[in-house]
Design a protein around this motif. Structure first.
Motif, short mmCIF file in Angstrom:
data_model
loop_
_atom_site.label_atom_id
_atom_site.label_comp_id
_atom_site.label_asym_id
_atom_site.label_seq_id
_atom_site.Cartn_x
_atom_site.Cartn_y
_atom_site.Cartn_z
N LYS A 3 1.00 -1.20 0.25
CA LYS A 3 -0.20 -0.11 0.12
C LYS A 3 0.91 1.20 0.14
N ALA A 5 1.01 5.96 0.15
CA ALA A 5 0.43 7.22 0.39
C ALA A 5 1.57 8.11 0.28
N SER A 216 -4.60 5.02 9.08
CA SER A 216 -4.45 4.69 7.82
C SER A 216 -3.15 5.18 7.18
N GLU A 218 -2.61 7.26 4.70
CA GLU A 218 -2.87 8.76 4.50
C GLU A 218 -2.83 9.43 5.97
#
Length: 260
Positions: A3, A5, A216, A218
């Protein structure tokens, strides 16, 4: 599963954001993160950093799923060298832009291996349960002084010439790029940042929200940017995160998303 960001902020002092970042979660099985911190007046810094990010990003689209680590390193070296050539050429032809340049740091990762390339003092850290480790070495004057024992690591943080780079993209016709590869595991996180973060908060402060799994990716990026702003925000600040998430973390996130 990987993942990503990314977050950038102009900071509290500067009028222009000369940082640029791009993330791409999947190029044939590889996650890509690029961060550049431009330098030079007359808007030159943001042109240099934008060119670096755009050119390297475009060049790395040719990566195939079958590419070996050696081929990834070679492809990254070629991409950064091309960016250097193009920025140097652009600046040489325009009087206002002479001397413009940028740092750059690139991470390409699959679930087992990370390839990192960098020029300048933007950094990559690896953060996991064992702690935080700086994977890149700053190409800066103060780092040379620290390594030769002329100043301490603490003195480097507020040295009057702490912003002087010994190596930058676009300032010379050729460039030496530090390229490395390493293995990583589920639960590890890579953090790429400009010196607007690393010069203002300690490595322990950088690692804390990741260790605490404070939301998260972010939200963690936002928390780190906020900490740099609270600490003065005297430069542009940019944070990029690449997380090698475990299946249990993914399952927990999926449940969290369903509840929203």
């Amino acid at each position: 599963m990987l993942k990503t960001a990314a977050l950038t902020d102009v900071g509290r002092v500067r009028l222009v954001n000369e940082d640029r970042a791009v993330v791409q979660e999947d190029i044939n099985g590889v996650a890509l993160a690029i961060l550049a911190d431009g330098m030079g007046g007359h808007q030159a810094g943001d042109i240099a950093s934008q060119m670096a990010v755009d050119i390297i990003h475009e060049q790395l689209q040719t990566l195939t799923a079958e590419a070996t680590v050696l081929e990834r390193k070679s492809c990254l070296k070629d991409a950064v060298e091309l960016a250097n050539e193009k920025i140097f050429e652009f600046a040489s032809q325009r009087e206002n832009y002479h001397g413009m340049g940028t740092t750059v740091v690139v991470a390409m990762a699959d679930e087992d291996t990370v390839v990192i390339g960098h020029v300048g003092d933007s950094r990559v850290y690896r953060i996991n349960q064992s702690g935080i480790e700086q994977l890149t070495e700053d190409h800066s004057l103060v780092n040379v002084l620290v390594k030769s024992g002329q100043i301490t690591r603490e003195e480097a943080g507020h040295h009057p010439r702490r912003n002087v780079l010994t190596r930058a993209l676009g300032t010379e016709s050729t460039i030496e790029i530090d390229i490395q590869d390493l293995t990583w595991q589920q639960g590890d996180t890579l953090l790429l940042c400009s010196d607007g973060l690393s010069s203002l908060i300690s490595s322990e402060q950088i690692a804390a929200p990741i260790h605490q799994a404070a939301g998260s990716l972010e939200e963690i990026a936002q928390q780190l940017v906020n900490e740099a702003l609270t600490a003065g925000g005297d430069d542009n600040v940019t944070v990029v995160l690449v997380s090698n998430e475990s299946d249990t973390k993914k399952a927990a996130d999926d449940v969290h998303d369903e509840k929203r």
